[in-house]
Scaffold this motif. Structure first.
Motif, short mmCIF file in Angstrom:
data_model
loop_
_atom_site.label_atom_id
_atom_site.label_comp_id
_atom_site.label_asym_id
_atom_site.label_seq_id
_atom_site.Cartn_x
_atom_site.Cartn_y
_atom_site.Cartn_z
N GLY A 170 -61.42 5.63 37.80
CA GLY A 170 -60.63 6.10 38.87
C GLY A 170 -60.67 4.73 39.75
O GLY A 170 -61.44 3.78 39.44
N TYR A 171 -59.76 4.43 40.57
CA TYR A 171 -59.46 3.38 41.33
C TYR A 171 -59.07 3.98 42.87
O TYR A 171 -58.46 4.71 43.22
N ILE A 172 -59.71 3.01 43.98
CA ILE A 172 -59.64 3.36 45.15
C ILE A 172 -59.03 2.31 45.99
O ILE A 172 -59.54 1.12 45.76
N LYS A 173 -57.99 2.28 46.95
CA LYS A 173 -57.62 1.14 47.25
C LYS A 173 -57.18 1.56 48.89
O LYS A 173 -56.20 2.30 49.11
N PRO A 174 -57.54 0.89 50.07
CA PRO A 174 -57.25 1.02 51.17
C PRO A 174 -56.00 0.31 51.53
O PRO A 174 -55.64 -0.61 50.97
N ILE A 175 -55.03 1.16 52.37
CA ILE A 175 -53.81 0.55 52.95
C ILE A 175 -53.73 0.74 54.27
O ILE A 175 -54.51 1.28 55.06
N LYS A 176 -52.57 0.02 55.01
CA LYS A 176 -52.34 0.02 56.28
C LYS A 176 -53.63 -0.09 57.14
O LYS A 176 -53.76 0.85 58.16
N ARG A 177 -54.08 -1.12 57.00
CA ARG A 177 -55.25 -1.62 57.86
C ARG A 177 -56.31 -0.59 57.89
O ARG A 177 -57.17 -0.24 58.84
N ASP A 178 -56.82 -0.24 56.74
CA ASP A 178 -57.76 0.59 56.18
C ASP A 178 -57.33 2.14 56.83
O ASP A 178 -58.52 2.92 56.91
N LYS A 179 -56.44 2.39 57.42
CA LYS A 179 -56.16 3.86 58.30
C LYS A 179 -55.99 4.86 56.98
O LYS A 179 -56.12 6.29 57.32
N ILE A 180 -55.30 4.36 55.91
CA ILE A 180 -54.75 5.27 54.84
C ILE A 180 -55.53 4.75 53.69
O ILE A 180 -55.30 3.51 53.22
N ILE A 181 -56.25 5.60 52.80
CA ILE A 181 -56.84 5.49 51.52
C ILE A 181 -56.08 6.02 50.34
O ILE A 181 -56.11 7.31 50.39
N LEU A 182 -56.01 5.33 49.20
CA LEU A 182 -55.30 5.83 48.17
C LEU A 182 -56.26 5.77 47.02
O LEU A 182 -56.76 5.11 46.95
N GLY A 183 -56.17 6.76 46.10
CA GLY A 183 -56.82 6.73 44.85
C GLY A 183 -56.22 7.39 43.83
O GLY A 183 -55.25 8.41 43.97
N PHE A 184 -56.59 6.88 42.54
CA PHE A 184 -56.07 7.22 41.63
C PHE A 184 -56.91 7.53 40.52
O PHE A 184 -57.99 6.85 40.20
N HIS A 185 -56.92 8.60 39.51
CA HIS A 185 -58.02 8.79 38.33
C HIS A 185 -57.26 9.47 37.33
O HIS A 185 -56.24 10.18 37.39
N ILE A 186 -57.86 9.26 36.14
CA ILE A 186 -57.55 9.84 35.08
C ILE A 186 -58.75 10.38 34.32
O ILE A 186 -59.76 9.60 34.08
N SER A 187 -58.80 11.56 33.58
CA SER A 187 -59.78 12.11 32.93
C SER A 187 -59.55 12.86 31.50
O SER A 187 -58.16 13.22 31.70
N TYR A 188 -60.22 12.73 30.72
CA TYR A 188 -59.74 13.31 29.46
C TYR A 188 -61.12 14.12 28.72
O TYR A 188 -62.22 13.83 29.18
N LEU A 189 -60.87 15.09 27.88
CA LEU A 189 -61.79 15.79 27.20
C LEU A 189 -61.10 15.76 25.78
O LEU A 189 -60.33 16.48 25.40
N ASN A 190 -62.06 15.13 24.65
CA ASN A 190 -61.58 15.52 23.57
C ASN A 190 -62.51 16.38 22.76
O ASN A 190 -63.53 16.21 22.62
N TYR A 191 -61.84 17.42 21.87
CA TYR A 191 -62.69 18.50 21.44
C TYR A 191 -63.38 17.97 20.14
O TYR A 191 -64.09 18.87 19.47
N GLY A 192 -62.95 17.06 19.62
CA GLY A 192 -63.28 16.48 18.07
C GLY A 192 -62.22 17.04 17.28
O GLY A 192 -61.33 17.76 17.38
N GLU A 193 -62.90 17.29 15.66
CA GLU A 193 -62.07 17.75 14.80
C GLU A 193 -62.69 19.06 14.46
O GLU A 193 -63.77 19.50 14.49
#
Length: 318
Positions: free
Chosen positions: A97-120
Motif C-alpha cells: 500500500g501507498y499513502i499520499k497527502p494532497i491539497k495541503r494535507d487536507k485530503i489523503i489518498l491511498g492505494f493498495h493491492i493485495s493477493y492470495l495464492n492458493y498454491g497448486e
C-alpha cells in the motif's frame, strides 16, 4: 441539553449495529460459506493481527487502509506498507500500500493491492487418474480517499476491484469500504466504525453470483497515561457468520522494541468438533523501529488443525 461523549456514541452505535443482528448459534452459522470472495475477510498487517485484529477504532498506522479508511487521514507525509502472510497449507498472501497527502494535507489518498495464492492442486478424472495440476488465486486493487473534520473527526472511503481465478474459471466484483474515526486530545482515546465490502459480484465462477462478505466493525482504543500500554477492542459482524470480539495490547516500554498480544473469538472456527487445541484465536507478535521512520513487525497466530500463520510487515515514510 445533555452533552454526549463522541467516543461513547460511536461505541454504542457499534454495539447496536452488531449486537442487534447477531444470533446466538450452538453450532455452525447457517450463513457460513454463502459469500463470494471470502479472502476479503483475512486481516492484514502484523501489528494489527498480533493485537487480535482489534484495529477499527485505533487505525493509527498504514494498515488502516484495510481496517478503517478514515485512519489514513492522520498522515501528513507519504507512507508505505508491505506485508507477507504464510497462511494455511501452501497458501501465500501479500499486501502493498501507498499513502499520499494532497491539497495541503487536507485530503489523503491511498492505494493498495493485495493477493492470495492458493498454491497448486492435482486434477484427476472421475476414477482418480491424474490429469495434471492447476492453481488459483485472488487479487484486489483499491483506492482510498480520506479527510479530517477539525482535529478529532476523520472520514474515509475505499473502492475495491476484485478478481478471482481458479483453473479456467474466473469471477469479478466491486466493493466499497466506509469508515469514521474519532480521536480525543493527544489521541489517548479513539473510536471508529467501518463498513467493509459493501458491493456486489459482477460475475461468478459458475452461472450464478452471490453476495459479498459484507462486514460491520466497531471498536475503540485507550492509551494508558501512566503506563506504556495501548489497549484496543473491536466488535466484528460479517453477514455470513456470527458476531466476534477482538481485543489486544501493544506494550512500548522497551522502545524501539514493542511486544504485542491479542485474542479474537473467531479463532474457535478453526477448531474441529473434538479439538483439544484451545489456542486458536490467540495472537502474539513484536515490532522494532529502525532507521528513523521504518518499522518492522511480526505476528504469529495458531490455527489449530489448520496449522499456524506467520506474518511480517514493513511500514515507513518515503
Amino acid at each position: 441539553m445533555i452533552k454526549t461523549n463522541p467516543i461513547i456514541t460511536l461505541l454504542s452505535a457499534a454495539i447496536i449495529l452488531c449486537g442487534s443482528t447477531a444470533a446466538v448459534a450452538g453450532g455452525v452459522n447457517s450463513n457460513a460459506g454463502t459469500s463470494s470472495f471470502p479472502f476479503l475477510k483475512i486481516n492484514i498487517g502484523a501489528r494489527a493481527v498480533s493485537m487480535g485484529g482489534a484495529f477499527t477504532g485505533l487505525a493509527d498506522d498504514e494498515s488502516a487502509l484495510y481496517y478503517n479508511p478514515a485512519g489514513i487521514a492522520s498522515y501528513d507525509q507519504k507512507r508505505f506498507i508491505a506485508g507477507y502472510l504464510n497462511y494455511f497449507d501452501d497458501i501465500q498472501s501479500g499486501f502493498l500500500g501507498y499513502i499520499k497527502p494532497i491539497k495541503r494535507d487536507k485530503i489523503i489518498l491511498g492505494f493498495h493491492i493485495s493477493y492470495l495464492n492458493y498454491g497448486e492442486f492435482f486434477e484427476t478424472d472421475s476414477v482418480g487418474n491424474l490429469l495434471g495440476n492447476f492453481s488459483g488465486g485472488d487479487l484486489v486493487l483499491a483506492g482510498t480517499i480520506a479527510f479530517k473534520k477539525g482535529y478529532s473527526w476523520k472520514f474515509g472511503a475505499t473502492t475495491k476491484i476484485i478478481y478471482e481465478k481458479i483453473q479456467n474459471f474466473s469471477a469479478a466484483g466491486l466493493a466499497f469500504d466506509l469508515g469514521a474515526k474519532y480521536s480525543s486530545d493527544r489521541e489517548y482515546l479513539n473510536a471508529g466504525l467501518a463498513v467493509q465490502n459493501l458491493g456486489f459480484q459482477l460475475s461468478g465462477l459458475g452461472d450464478e453470483t452471490s453476495k459479498l462478505p459484507l462486514t460491520l466493525r466497531g471498536g475503540g482504543s485507550i492509551k494508558l497515561r501512566r503506563m506504556p500500554l495501548l489497549l484496543a477492542a473491536d466488535l466484528i459482524l460479517p453477514v455470513d457468520n456470527d458476531l466476534s470480539f477482538a481485543f489486544g495490547g501493544d506494550y512500548s516500554g522497551l522502545k524501539p522494541f514493542y511486544i504485542r498480544a491479542g485474542w479474537n473469538t473467531f479463532g474457535s472456527n478453526y477448531r474441529a468438533a473434538k479439538s483439544q487445541d484451545s489456542w486458536a484465536g490467540l495472537a502474539l507478535g513484536f515490532g522494532f523501529d529502525f532507521k528513523e521512520s521504518l518499522h518492522i513487525a511480526y505476528a504469529f497466530t495458531p490455527g489449530a488443525e489448520l496449522g499456524d500463520n506467520h506474518r511480517i510487515t514493513l511500514t515507513g515514510g518515503l
